[in-house]
Design an enzyme around this catalytic site. Structure first.
Site, PDB file in Angstrom:
ATOM      1  N   HIS A   1       0.868  -1.004  -0.060  1.00  0.00           N
ATOM      2  CA  HIS A   1       0.012  -0.021   0.049  1.00  0.00           C
ATOM      3  C   HIS A   1       0.792   1.112   0.019  1.00  0.00           C
ATOM      4  O   HIS A   1       1.893   1.485  -1.031  1.00  0.00           O
ATOM      5  CB  HIS A   1      -0.864  -0.096   1.249  1.00  0.00           C
ATOM      6  CG  HIS A   1      -2.045   1.068   1.226  1.00  0.00           C
ATOM      7  ND1 HIS A   1      -2.367   1.422   0.153  1.00  0.00           N
ATOM      8  CD2 HIS A   1      -2.937   1.026   2.205  1.00  0.00           C
ATOM      9  CE1 HIS A   1      -3.654   2.230   0.322  1.00  0.00           C
ATOM     10  NE2 HIS A   1      -3.715   2.222   1.441  1.00  0.00           N
TER      11      HIS A   1
ATOM     12  N   ARG B   1      -2.937  10.071 -11.364  1.00  0.00           N
ATOM     13  CA  ARG B   1      -1.943  10.710 -10.601  1.00  0.00           C
ATOM     14  C   ARG B   1      -0.704  10.718 -10.751  1.00  0.00           C
ATOM     15  O   ARG B   1       0.193  11.243 -10.403  1.00  0.00           O
ATOM     16  CB  ARG B   1      -2.197  10.070  -9.055  1.00  0.00           C
ATOM     17  CG  ARG B   1      -3.862  10.220  -8.496  1.00  0.00           C
ATOM     18  CD  ARG B   1      -3.992   9.403  -7.226  1.00  0.00           C
ATOM     19  NE  ARG B   1      -3.906   8.011  -7.553  1.00  0.00           N
ATOM     20  CZ  ARG B   1      -3.908   7.113  -6.564  1.00  0.00           C
ATOM     21  NH1 ARG B   1      -4.411   7.461  -5.535  1.00  0.00           N
ATOM     22  NH2 ARG B   1      -3.695   5.736  -6.838  1.00  0.00           N
TER      23      ARG B   1
ATOM     24  N   ASP C   1       2.426   5.634  -6.812  1.00  0.00           N
ATOM     25  CA  ASP C   1       3.709   5.674  -5.974  1.00  0.00           C
ATOM     26  C   ASP C   1       5.129   5.593  -7.070  1.00  0.00           C
ATOM     27  O   ASP C   1       6.216   5.886  -6.381  1.00  0.00           O
ATOM     28  CB  ASP C   1       3.672   4.294  -5.277  1.00  0.00           C
ATOM     29  CG  ASP C   1       2.441   4.525  -4.256  1.00  0.00           C
ATOM     30  OD1 ASP C   1       2.391   5.662  -3.541  1.00  0.00           O
ATOM     31  OD2 ASP C   1       1.932   3.590  -4.096  1.00  0.00           O
TER      32      ASP C   1
HETATM   33  C1  MLT Z   1      -4.428   4.331  -3.095  1.00  0.00           C
HETATM   34  O1  MLT Z   1      -4.735   5.332  -3.493  1.00  0.00           O
HETATM   35  O2  MLT Z   1      -4.575   3.837  -2.003  1.00  0.00           O
HETATM   36  C2  MLT Z   1      -3.909   3.125  -3.865  1.00  0.00           C
HETATM   37  O3  MLT Z   1      -3.874   3.399  -5.372  1.00  0.00           O
HETATM   38  C3  MLT Z   1      -4.285   1.595  -3.645  1.00  0.00           C
HETATM   39  C4  MLT Z   1      -5.547   1.124  -3.975  1.00  0.00           C
HETATM   40  O4  MLT Z   1      -6.244   2.349  -4.637  1.00  0.00           O
HETATM   41  O5  MLT Z   1      -5.959   0.165  -3.736  1.00  0.00           O
END
Ligand code: MLT
Length: 320
Positions: free
Chosen positions: A150, A206, A252
C-alpha cells in the site's frame, strides 16, 4: 503528542511515530467524550466532523515534527498561520521554495483518496463502524497505509531505483539496462514497485499529474528521467507475462522522484506525507458513514458443514 513521539527511539520508522502521534492526540476526541456523555446517535456525524477538522488541522504539524526530529536534529519550525494548509506543511518541513509548496498542494490533493476501497480507506471505515472515534479509526487506517503493498510502495520505488543504480554502477542506466534489471527483479520473485493496481486498468492519472508537474518544473532531472524510462520499459514486460491485469504505473511510481529533486531524500518519510493527505479522504467518508447511520461491519460467518459443502462443489449452499 510531542512527548509520545519523543519516547520512541529516533530509529523508529516515521509511520510508527505518525500512528503514535495520532493515538496521543486521541485524548482530545470530541466524539469519545460526547459518546460517554450519552450523545444522541443523530449527532454522531457532528462529533466526527469536529474530530476530523481538528485532526486535519494538526496532522501537518505531527508530520513535520517527525521529519525534523528524525532527520534535522530536533530543529523544529513553528507553523506560519498566514500560509495555506499544504504550504504551511512545506514550511514546517523546512522547504521554503515556492515550487515545493506547489508540489505539496498537488501531492496533498492527489493522495487524498480515489474510491474508498483501498486498505487505508477501508480500514478507517471498518474500525469507525465500531463507533471507534476518528483518532482510533485513522490510526488503524494508517497502520494499513504503512504496508509495502500500500502506501509504503512510494519509498520502495526510490529504494529499488537506488539499488539498480548501485548494481549497474551508473547514475543514468540506459533503457536496455533497465530492461535487464526489471527482468532480474521479476526472476527473483519480487515485484517492480509502483506498478500494477487492484482496480485501475490504465496509467494512474495521479502518475500523469506528477509527470506533468516534473515536465513543467524540471524535465532534465536525472531521477525523473529514470522514472520515465522505467515507464517506457516495464509495461510491455509485464504484459508479456500474460497474467498481469494492470501493467501500468500507479501514484507511487512517481512521487519519490519529485521529493528527491527538492532534496527530500529520506525516503522512509514519504508514506507519512501520503498519510497526511489520505486523512482528507478517509475522514470525509467517516463523517458520511455516521451521517448515513451505517451499521457495524462484519464479514459473513460460516459453519464447518458449509465449508465441507463448498469443498464438495455444492457451493450453492452458501446462499446470500
Ligand atoms: C491508493 O490510493 O490507496 C492506492 O491507489 C491503492 C488502492 O487504491 O488500492
Amino acid at each position: 503528542m510531542f512527548a509520545a513521539i519523543d519516547a520512541l527511539p529516533v530509529t523508529a520508522h516515521p509511520m510508527t511515530m505518525f500512528v503514535t502521534g495520532i493515538m496521543a492526540l486521541q485524548t482530545e476526541s470530541n466524539f469519545a467524550r460526547r459518546y460517554a456523555e450519552g450523545m444522541n446517535k443523530k449527532d454522531y456525524w457532528d462529533a466526527v466532523f469536529d474530530d476530523s477538522m481538528d485532526l486535519i488541522a494538526r496532522l501537518p504539524r505531527v508530520a513535520a515534527y517527525i521529519y525534523r526530529r528524525k532527520y534535522h536534529n530536533n530543529q523544529h519550525i513553528q507553523p506560519n498561520g498566514l500560509l495555506d494548509w499544504a504550504g504551511n506543511l512545506a514550511h514546517m518541513l523546512g522547504y521554503e521554495d515556492e515550487s515545493f509548496k506547489e508540489l505539496m498542494r498537488l501531492y496533498m490533493t492527489i493522495h487524498a483518496d480515489h474510491e474508498g476501497g483501498n486498505v487505508s480507506a477501508h480500514t478507517t471505515h471498518l474500525v469507525g463502524s465500531a463507533l471507534s472515534d476518528p483518532y482510533l479509526s485513522l490510526a488503524a487506517g494508517m497502520n494499513g497505509l504503512a504496508g509495502p503493498l500500500h502506501g509504503l510502495a512510494n519509498q520502495e520505488v526510490v529504494k529499488w531505483i537506488t539499488e539498480m543504480q548501485k548494481e549497474l554502477k551508473t547514475e543514468v542506466p540506459t533503457k536496455a539496462q533497465i530492461e535487464g534489471y526489471v527482468k532480474k527483479t521479476l526472476g527473483e520473485g519480487k515485484v517492480v514497485p509502483g506498478y500494477g493496481h487492484a482496480v485501475l486498468r490504465k496509467t494512474d492519472p495521479r502518475f500523469s499529474a506528477q509527470q506533468d508537474f516534473a515536465k513543467r518544473h524540471f524535465p532534465e532531472d536525472p531521477l525523473v528521467q529514470i522514472v520515465w524510462n522505467v515507464y517506457d520499459v516495464v509495461p510491455p514486460i509485464l504484459e508479456s507475462l500474460g497474467k498481469v491485469k494492470n501493467p501500468w504505473p500507479n501514484v507511487d511510481a512517481h512521487s519519490g522522484a519529485l521529493l528527491v529533486h527538492y532534496g527530500m531524500v529520506e525516503y522512509e518519510f514519504y508514506t507519512v506525507l501520503f498519510g497526511v493527505s489520505r486523512a482528507l479522504g478517509v475522514l470525509a467518508s467517516l463523517i458520511w458513514d455516521r451521517a448515513l447511520g451505517f451499521a457495524l461491519e462484519r464479514p459473513k460467518s460460516v459453519t464447518t458443514d458449509l465449508v465441507k459443502a463448498w469443498i464438495d462443489g455444492k457451493d450453492e449452499i452458501w446462499g446470500d
